[in-house]
Structure formats: structure tokens, C-alpha cells
Design a protein around this motif. Structure first.
Motif, mmCIF file in Angstrom:
data_model
loop_
_atom_site.group_PDB
_atom_site.id
_atom_site.type_symbol
_atom_site.label_atom_id
_atom_site.label_comp_id
_atom_site.label_asym_id
_atom_site.label_seq_id
_atom_site.Cartn_x
_atom_site.Cartn_y
_atom_site.Cartn_z
ATOM 1 N N GLY A 198 0.814 -1.197 0.000
ATOM 2 C CA GLY A 198 0.000 0.000 0.000
ATOM 3 C C GLY A 198 0.851 1.251 0.000
ATOM 4 N N ILE A 199 0.220 2.380 0.348
ATOM 5 C CA ILE A 199 0.930 3.655 0.276
ATOM 6 C C ILE A 199 0.895 4.424 1.593
ATOM 7 N N GLN A 200 0.430 3.796 2.677
ATOM 8 C CA GLN A 200 0.300 4.537 3.926
ATOM 9 C C GLN A 200 1.633 4.835 4.597
ATOM 10 N N ASP A 201 2.600 3.913 4.539
ATOM 11 C CA ASP A 201 3.858 4.103 5.266
ATOM 12 C C ASP A 201 4.629 5.320 4.774
ATOM 13 N N GLN A 202 4.677 5.505 3.459
ATOM 14 C CA GLN A 202 5.410 6.638 2.905
ATOM 15 C C GLN A 202 4.786 7.959 3.348
ATOM 16 N N ILE A 203 3.460 7.990 3.388
ATOM 17 C CA ILE A 203 2.748 9.209 3.788
ATOM 18 C C ILE A 203 2.971 9.490 5.272
ATOM 19 N N ALA A 204 2.849 8.450 6.100
ATOM 20 C CA ALA A 204 3.025 8.623 7.544
ATOM 21 C C ALA A 204 4.435 9.082 7.886
ATOM 22 N N ALA A 205 5.434 8.486 7.229
ATOM 23 C CA ALA A 205 6.818 8.861 7.506
ATOM 24 C C ALA A 205 7.107 10.288 7.079
ATOM 25 N N SER A 206 6.493 10.720 6.012
ATOM 26 C CA SER A 206 6.730 12.068 5.516
ATOM 27 C C SER A 206 6.029 13.121 6.370
#
Length: 334
Positions: free
Chosen positions: A136-144
């Protein structure tokens, strides 16, 4: 640290049904140091992570994220070093945190300050398109972005909505969450591939997991008892276990049941599954009992954080792109 909605951040799901996750960043970090490598050596880039790579050709770099990011942002002759507070492949978004931090460092080395959305978008593109990794794409968003957020996904992209909590209630939640390292690690992309393939047959479970995001947010932002948050964690874990045969193991199931028998209200395995970190909601009067019954596992205290990725030391370096050393296919200087 994703609490609810994991799996609904797959494009295969949210483009048709919408998606959402409830997650937070917390005070465990990865550090990426980048500078240009002086031209004294018989290699042009040195990369230090769990191994050391010294190369004269970017395309020969073994680490896929470093290789593709250097190509994407046209980075040359680098010395990059990485170290982290948490182990890789542990379910806490370490690979995406690395990708976001590396991209942030690359931009900074060029003298560019970019916004958090750009970093998140670039990290998603790097991992999902350039490196062709499943997930998915949640980790990149959360880390940013950092912080305690509800992230919504849809056909028009994603939106990050901070969850507004009274400071004392946020602290109470933090104090009731316990994190344990199981000691097992795995490549999440392997599990994500199976989960991705099973999305069509698991629509009902994913829709229910999506609904839990609303319920959990309501618990946090109203006067509901916080123990309801723990009960919802227990329920979402049961749903997640049925998403793939690789999500849990007998050892993890045993660890989970031990914690509940000692007083944990609920919990879940973080990340894709198969190993890594177990998170539990435990009222203060039962926390010593849970620590004792799980004494064979490493307990990791943590605190929520709000900043996300940031540049700690900013010193852009001028670089003569035309002077980049050219090498033949054999790795010899021409």
C-alpha cells in the motif's frame, strides 16, 4: 504505527471503494547521511547500510531503493550511510522511512527544500513503480507527514487529516499502548503480494476494516472509554489474520493469547504480518503482568511524535555535473 485500516491503502481496493487508515508516527528514527564522495578513490559511490557497497556504476548498486532514487534525482558520486533505531523488515515502516529520509537528504544536498507531500509522492513512486514492490501507500505518507492522522484514500489521491486529541487523552492512550519485538523478521513485500492477490476475495473483510477506522476515531475524539480502542484493536487483528495465511504464525498467536490472559484488552501485529512487532492496549494496572508473561520478548517504550521527516543538518554541496567521471562497462575509468 498503523492502528486501523491497513489493506485499504492498496490502489486495487481504494480506487473503487475508498480507503482510510488511522496511524501515528513515534519517536524511533532512521538517520540517512549523504554527501558527495571526494574524487580520491577507484570507486565513485560508497553506500553503507547493513552491508557496504562501493561502485563505479549506479546501475550496479544492489540496494534497489538507493539505485533507483539516485537515477530518479540524478545523484552522482555519493557517500551515503544509514542507521536506524529499529530493525529492518519489522513491520514499522522502516523501509519507507528510509526512502522518505533518503529522498529528503538528496533534495537537501542539491539545495532544495521540498514539501512533505512531494516527499511522500516521490517515495510512493520510488517503491511502488521504480522498485516494483508490492504494498500500500500509507507508510510513505506517515513517515513524511508525521503526527497522529487519519489518511483517506480515493480515486482523486489521498488526504492527511490530523486527529485532534486533547493532550491529556493522547497521553493516556500512549501510556496504555505496549510494544514488543517478537524477534521474527520477514520481507513484507512477499506477504503484501499474497494480500494484493486476495483483495478481490476479501472485499467484505476490507470494508469492515475500513468501517473500524470511523469507529476508532469516534472513540478517540469523544468521551468514550479508551478501553474501547483496545477492543477494536482485538477485532481488527482477527479480521487481518484472515486476509492471508502468512499474516500470523503459531508462535505469534501464542504470544498474543498470553498477553490477553495477563490483562491486555487487545492488540495487533504491526505491518504486513509474519513477524516483527506486537502492539497491545493494556490498562496500567495490568502492564507489569503483561511484561512478565512476555519477558522473552523485547519491550520497546515509545512516545508519539508530530514532525515526520526532517533535515537535521543542512549543508548543500555544489556539484560539477559535467565533471562526473565516466566509466566503461568493466568498471574501469576512461
Amino acid at each position: 504505527m498503523s492502528f486501523f485500516g491497513g489493506g485499504t491503502d492498496f490502489p486495487e481496493f481504494y480506487l473503487e471503494h475508498g480507503g482510510a487508515v488511522l496511524s501515528t508516527s513515534f519517536n524511533k528514527y532512521c538517520y540517512v547521511n549523504v554527501r558527495h564522495l571526494p574524487r580520491f578513490f577507484d570507486y565513485t559511490s560508497e553506500l553503507v547500510y547493513s552491508k557496504i557497497e562501493r561502485v563505479t556504476d549506479i546501475s550496479k548498486i544492489e540496494h534497489p531503493a538507493i539505485r533507483e532514487a539516485m537515477k530518479y534525482l540524478e545523484m552522482y558520486e555519493l557517500r551515503l550511510s544509514y542507521e536506524g533505531d529499529l530493525p529492518a523488515r519489522s513491520g514499522l515502516g522502516t523501509s519507507s522511512s528510509f526512502s522518505v529520509g533518503m529522498l529528503n537528504a538528496f533534495y537537501a544536498l542539491k539545495g532544495k527544500r521540498v514539501d512533505k507531500r512531494t516527499l511522500a509522492d516521490d517515495a510512493i513512486y520510488l517503491e511502488r513503480s521504480l522498485c516494483a514492490e508490492a504494498g500500500g501507500i500509507q507508510d510513505q505518507i506517515a513517515a513524511s507527514f508525521g503526527g497522529f492522522n487519519r489518511i483517506n484514500f480515493g480515486a482523486d489521491g489521498y488526504r492527511v487529516n490530523p486527529v485532534i486529541l486533547q493532550l491529556e487523552r493522547k497521553k493516556e492512550l500512549n501510556n496504555r499502548l505496549m510494544l514488543f519485538f517478537t524477534g521474527f523478521s520477514r520481507f513484507s513485500s512477499d506477504i503484501q503480494k499474497e494480500a494484493q492477490l486476495s483483495i478481490e476475495t476479501k472485499i467484505n473483510q476490507l470494508l469492515e476494516m475500513l468501517q473500524l477506522v470511523d469507529e476508532a476515531e469516534k472513540v478517540l475524539t469523544t468521551k468514550s472509554g479508551l478501553s474501547e480502542f483496545g477492543k477494536l484493536l482485538d477485532y481488527t487483528w482477527k479480521l487481518k489474520r484472515n486476509m492471508s495465511s502468512k499474516v500470523s504464525t503459531e508462535a505469534i498467536d501464542l504470544c498474543y493469547e498470553k498477553a490477553k490472559s495477563a490483562g491486555a484488552v487487545g492488540g495487533k501485529l504491526l505491518g504486513a504480518g509474519g513477524g516483527g512487532f506486537l502492539l497491545f492496549y493494556v490498562e496500567p494496572e495490568y502492564q507489569n503482568q503483561v511484561k512478565e508473561i512476555l519477558k522473552d520478548f523485547l519491550y520497546i517504550p515509545f512516545e508519539f511524535e508530530d514532525e515526520g521527516t526532517r533535515v537535521i543538518y543542512y549543508a548543500p554541496e555544489s556539484f560539477d555535473l559535467e565533471g562526473v567521471r565516466q566509466y566503461s562497462g568493466r568498471g574501469d575509468m576512461e
